[in-house]
Design a protein around this motif. Structure first.
Motif, PDB file in Angstrom:
ATOM      1  N   GLN A 134       0.654  -1.102   0.021  1.00 58.46           N
ATOM      2  CA  GLN A 134      -0.090  -0.023   0.077  1.00 58.46           C
ATOM      3  C   GLN A 134       0.930   1.183  -0.063  1.00 58.46           C
ATOM      4  O   GLN A 134       2.171   1.110   0.553  1.00 58.46           O
ATOM      5  CB  GLN A 134      -0.693   0.159   1.225  1.00 58.46           C
ATOM      6  CG  GLN A 134      -1.770  -1.356   1.580  1.00 58.46           C
ATOM      7  CD  GLN A 134      -2.665  -1.379   0.381  1.00 58.46           C
ATOM      8  OE1 GLN A 134      -3.386  -0.698  -0.089  1.00 58.46           O
ATOM      9  NE2 GLN A 134      -2.908  -2.618   0.038  1.00 58.46           N
ATOM     10  N   ILE A 135       0.385   2.359  -0.274  1.00 60.58           N
ATOM     11  CA  ILE A 135       0.976   3.721  -0.422  1.00 60.58           C
ATOM     12  C   ILE A 135       1.401   3.922   1.053  1.00 60.58           C
ATOM     13  O   ILE A 135       0.648   3.815   1.999  1.00 60.58           O
ATOM     14  CB  ILE A 135       0.293   4.692  -0.933  1.00 60.58           C
ATOM     15  CG1 ILE A 135       0.156   4.620  -2.503  1.00 60.58           C
ATOM     16  CG2 ILE A 135       0.764   6.317  -0.822  1.00 60.58           C
ATOM     17  CD1 ILE A 135      -0.800   5.635  -2.988  1.00 60.58           C
ATOM     18  N   GLY A 136       2.760   4.278   1.243  1.00 60.82           N
ATOM     19  CA  GLY A 136       3.231   4.620   2.545  1.00 60.82           C
ATOM     20  C   GLY A 136       3.949   3.485   3.155  1.00 60.82           C
ATOM     21  O   GLY A 136       4.746   3.607   4.152  1.00 60.82           O
ATOM     22  N   ASP A 137       3.917   2.128   2.538  1.00 60.80           N
ATOM     23  CA  ASP A 137       4.499   0.980   3.071  1.00 60.80           C
ATOM     24  C   ASP A 137       6.113   1.136   2.459  1.00 60.80           C
ATOM     25  O   ASP A 137       6.388   1.833   1.901  1.00 60.80           O
ATOM     26  CB  ASP A 137       4.076  -0.198   2.234  1.00 60.80           C
ATOM     27  CG  ASP A 137       2.835  -0.733   2.876  1.00 60.80           C
ATOM     28  OD1 ASP A 137       2.282  -0.306   3.854  1.00 60.80           O
ATOM     29  OD2 ASP A 137       2.177  -1.593   2.021  1.00 60.80           O
ATOM     30  N   ARG A 138       6.980   0.584   3.671  1.00 63.81           N
ATOM     31  CA  ARG A 138       8.281   0.866   3.329  1.00 63.81           C
ATOM     32  C   ARG A 138       9.005  -0.526   3.231  1.00 63.81           C
ATOM     33  O   ARG A 138       8.644  -1.419   3.867  1.00 63.81           O
ATOM     34  CB  ARG A 138       9.108   1.592   4.432  1.00 63.81           C
ATOM     35  CG  ARG A 138       8.762   3.068   4.686  1.00 63.81           C
ATOM     36  CD  ARG A 138       9.626   3.892   5.608  1.00 63.81           C
ATOM     37  NE  ARG A 138       9.405   5.190   5.464  1.00 63.81           N
ATOM     38  CZ  ARG A 138      10.118   6.133   5.833  1.00 63.81           C
ATOM     39  NH1 ARG A 138      11.152   5.806   6.640  1.00 63.81           N
ATOM     40  NH2 ARG A 138       9.837   7.301   5.850  1.00 63.81           N
ATOM     41  N   VAL A 139       9.865  -0.775   2.424  1.00 65.94           N
ATOM     42  CA  VAL A 139      10.831  -2.052   2.453  1.00 65.94           C
ATOM     43  C   VAL A 139      12.202  -1.785   2.143  1.00 65.94           C
ATOM     44  O   VAL A 139      12.758  -0.287   1.915  1.00 65.94           O
ATOM     45  CB  VAL A 139      10.359  -2.723   1.037  1.00 65.94           C
ATOM     46  CG1 VAL A 139       8.745  -3.077   0.947  1.00 65.94           C
ATOM     47  CG2 VAL A 139      10.725  -1.811  -0.317  1.00 65.94           C
ATOM     48  N   THR A 140      13.128  -2.625   2.327  1.00 65.21           N
ATOM     49  CA  THR A 140      14.295  -2.559   2.159  1.00 65.21           C
ATOM     50  C   THR A 140      15.085  -3.161   0.780  1.00 65.21           C
ATOM     51  O   THR A 140      14.151  -4.328   0.702  1.00 65.21           O
ATOM     52  CB  THR A 140      15.409  -3.145   3.421  1.00 65.21           C
ATOM     53  OG1 THR A 140      14.968  -4.484   3.690  1.00 65.21           O
ATOM     54  CG2 THR A 140      15.010  -2.394   4.674  1.00 65.21           C
TER      55      THR A 140
END
Length: 595
Positions: free
Chosen positions: A480-486
C-alpha cells in the motif's frame, strides 16, 4: 481485469535500475502466481513481472507498469571483458594486466580480477599493475560489475608465468639514425619492437615479457623526439602547511610529456606527472635538485639547470616591514606584510612581491597577485555517512564562496588539524574508533581563513540503522502507499507513482535527511579522464542538457545530455560539468580533470 498486450514496455526508475519487459500474454487474477510455470520461473521475466504490479490503496486493483513512471530495475549484466594481456615494464619494474572495457546498458561500475579463481583485486579501470615480475605462475580472469550488482561472465583466462619471459627483440638490431630502412624492416627502440610499414614505424610488441593476447590496438608510431628541458626551477617553504614545494615550467613535446623525473644530488628522487612537488617540513640538509621530462615513448629531455635548496638559509624579505593595518593611509611604493606575504602598493593596487617564508624562487615577476583581505564564507551543512559496502566513513559539507576563489579546506578533529584538501568531501577507512567533533574552515590563496563551521559530532558507538524492523521487498507481495521496504541495502517507501529512496541502511548521520528523498547527485568517471567521460546519474532524475566550463568560468560547450561524453579534444586541465533538467533547473555539477 485487462491482460497485457504483446508489446514492449519499460519500467522507468525502479529501485535505481532499468529493465525491458519482453512480450507475453497473461490474464491477471488472484491465482496469478499459481499460473507461473517452472519454465517461466527460469526466465528473466519472473522478477520483473512481480515488480510490474503494485497495489493501489485507492482502487485495490493491480496497476500495470505503464502507471508506474520513473521506476527502473536493472538485471542486465555487463558484457564479458575481452583481450586480456600481460606486460612487464622493466623501466618501472612493474607487471601489468590489461583488458578491453566492457559495456553495459547503464554503465560498468568496477572490474573484479581473480587469481587462480580467488579474488585478487577490485578496481574501476581496465589496467592493473603490481610491483616486480610474477613470483609464481598464475591464471587470471576478469569480470565486470554494474551499479546494480550484476556480474558479467568471467573472461577467457590469461596465464602469467614466472619463469617465461619471451623477448621478440632478440637478434633484432636497434634503430640507428641515418640508416636507410625498407618496408618490412624491424628495429628495437627503448625496449620496444617496431616494423616499418607504409604509414611509418608501427609498434609491434614490448621486448619485456609481453604476453598480449591481442596487440591490434597498439598501433603506436615510433617517436624519437625528446621533450624540451624543464626551466624556471624554484622552491618555497609554506609555513602554514609546514611543507616545502619545488616547482618548474612545463616542458613541451611533439606527442606529449608523460611525467617528470626529479633528482636530488644526482640520484633519483621522485616521478611525478605535475610541475610541482611538495614534501613535509623544511629541508633537513642542503641539496641540489634537477629535473628531466619523459614522454610516452621513453624519450628523456636534458637535465634542467640545478636548483640549490638549503637547510640553513631562510631569507625573509619581510623583516622590518610592518603588517598591513586597516584604516592606514599608504603611498605608492609602500610595502606591507599580510598573511606571511610581502606586498607593495603600486599604481594598480597592492601587488604581491614574495613570500616571507624562505622563498627560493628564481623569478617572482609572474606573481602579480593583488592583496586580498576578504575571507571565504563559512562552510555549512556538515554531515557524516558510513559506506558499509566500501567500509569508508565520509564527512561532507557545502562549498564556501570567496571573492577570488577557495583554495583548500582545513578539517579539524577536536580542535586539532586533521586534514587539508581541495574538495568538499573527506573519506577515511572504517568506522570511527572514537567519538570526535569535526569542524571545517575554508582558506583562499591569500591565506584568508573563514570562521569555523558548526561542529559535527561523529560517534563511534552510535550506528543508527533506519532499516531495522523493516522487511525486505518480497516477490508477489501486495503493498500500500506508505509501506516501506529494504532492497540492496537501501530503504524505500511506496508513494503515489513510485518507490522513493529514503536513505541508506548503512549508518547515515546526515544533517539533511529530508534531502535524501530524491538524491539529485551524479558521478562523473573515470576521473582523471583521457577520452570519454561517463555519467552515472540517480535514475530519479532526467537530465536534458549538459555544459562544460573551465576553471576561469569560460563556457566550453553545451550539448544534449549523454551518459558518455567525448572529451578527447579538450586541453589538459580541470573542468566543471553541469547537468540541466528538462525544466532548465540545475541538477548538479562535478569537477573532473582531463589528463
Amino acid at each position: 481485469m485487462s491482460s497485457l498486450k504483446s508489446t514492449n514496455f519499460t519500467i522507468d526508475n525502479f529501485f535505481n535500475f532499468q529493465y525491458s519487459i519482453k512480450p507475453f500474454n497473461m490474464k491477471l487474477n488472484s491465482t496469478f502466481l499459481e499460473k507461473i510455470t517452472l519454465n517461466f520461473l527460469k526466465t528473466t521475466c519472473t522478477l520483473v513481472a512481480a515488480l510490474c504490479f503494485v497495489t493501489s490503496m485507492y482502487s485495490g486493483n493491480l496497476t500495470t507498469a505503464s502507471n508506474l513512471n520513473n521506476q527502473n530495475l536493472d538485471t542486465e549484466a555487463p558484457t564479458t571483458p575481452t583481450g586480456l594481456s600481460y606486460n612487464y615494464d622493466a623501466d618501472s619494474n612493474t607487471s601489468w594486466i590489461s583488458w578491453n572495457a566492457s559495456t553495459d546498458n547503464v554503465g560498468v561500475l568496477v572490474y573484479e580480477v581473480l587469481e587462480n579463481g580467488n579474488h585478487f583485486y577490485t578496481l574501476d579501470r581496465t589496467k592493473l599493475g603490481f610491483g616486480g615480475k610474477p613470483k609464481t605462475t598464475s591464471t587470471f580472469t576478469v569480470s565486470a560489475i554494474d551499479a546494480a550488482g550484476n556480474k558479467s561472465a568471467l573472461s577467457v583466462p590469461i596465464v602469467v608465468s614466472a619463469d617465461e619471459d619471451p623477448n621478440p627483440c632478440n637478434s633484432v638490431e636497434a634503430w640507428r639514425s641515418g640508416v636507410s630502412y625498407q618496408t618490412g624492416d624491424r628495429i628495437t627502440y627503448r625496449g620496444h619492437l617496431y616494423e616499418l610499414q607504409a604509414s611509418g614505424w608501427v609498434f609491434i610488441s614490448s621486448c619485456q615479457g609481453s604476453r598480449s593476447t591481442n596487440n591490434s590496438s597498439n598501433i603506436t608510431k615510433l617517436d624519437t623526439e625528446a621533450p624540451t628541458t624543464p626551466t624556471g626551477l624554484s622552491w618555497e617553504y609554506d609555513a602554514d602547511r609546514n611543507a616545502t614545494f619545488i616547482s618548474w615550467n612545463a616542458s613541451t613535446d611533439n606527442v606529449g610529456v608523460s611525467y617528470y623525473q626529479v633528482f636530488e644530488d644526482g640520484n633519483h628522487f621522485y616521478f611525478i606527472d605535475r610541475t610541482k612537488l611538495g614534501f613535509g617540513g623544511k629541508p633537513k640538509r642542503t641539496a641540489t635538485f634537477t629535473i628531466l621530462a619523459v614522454d610516452a615513448a621513453g624519450n628523456k629531455s636534458a637535465l634542467s639547470a640545478p636548483l640549490v635548496v638549503s637547510a640553513d638559509i631562510d631569507p625573509n624579505p619581510c623583516n622590518g616591514i610592518e603588517a598591513w593595518r586597516s584604516g592606514v593611509s599608504y603611498q605608492t611604493g609602500d610595502r606591507v606584510t599580510y598573511s606571511s606575504n610581502l606586498y607593495e602598493l603600486q599604481a594598480s593596487g597592492w601587488v604581491y612581491i614574495s613570500s616571507c617564508q624562505g622563498s627560493g624562487s628564481a623569478n617572482n615577476s609572474s606573481n602579480t597577485t593583488m592583496l586580498d583581505i576578504e575571507a571565504p564564507t563559512t562552510p555549512t551543512g556538515l554531515s557524516y555517512t558510513y559506506d558499509a559496502n566500501n567500509n569508508t566513513s565520509w564527512i561532507s559539507w557545502n562549498a564556501s564562496i570567496d571573492n577570488v576563489g577557495v583554495l583548500v579546506y582545513e578539517v579539524l578533529e577536536n580542535g586539532n588539524h586533521f586534514y587539508t584538501l581541495d574538495r568538499t568531501k573527506l573519506g577515511f577507512g572504517g568506522k570511527p574508533k572514537r567519538t570526535s567533533t569535526f569542524t571545517v574552515r575554508a582558506v583562499d590563496a591569500a591565506g584568508n581563513k573563514s570562521a569555523l563551521s558548526e561542529p559535527l559530532v561523529v560517534s563511534a558507538d552510535e550506528d543508527p540503522n533506519p532499516c531495522n524492523g523493516v522487511e525486505p521487498w518480497r516477490f508477489g507481495a501486495s503493498y500500500q502507499i506508505g509501506d516501506r521496504v529494504t532492497y540492496r541495502g537501501n530503504l524505500y517507501e511506496l508513494q503515489t507513482s513510485r518507490w522513493a529512496f529514503i536513505s541508506s541502511c548503512s549508518g547515515s548521520k546526515s544533517l539533511a535527511n529530508d534531502s535524501k528523498m530524491v538524491d539529485n547527485t551524479f558521478v562523473a568517471y573515470p576521473n582523471p579522464v583521457s577520452n570519454r567521460l561517463k555519467i552515472n546519474t540517480n535514475p530519479f532524475i532526467s537530465p536534458s542538457t549538459y555544459s562544460i566550463i573551465d576553471m576561469q568560468g569560460r563556457l566550453i560547450s553545451t550539448k544534449d545530455y549523454s551518459s558518455s561524453i567525448d572529451v578527447e579534444n579538450l586541453p589538459k586541465g580541470a573542468y566543471i560539468i553541469t547537468l540541466i533538467g528538462k525544466d532548465n533547473s540545475k541538477i548538479g555539477e562535478s569537477l573532473f580533470v582531463k589528463e
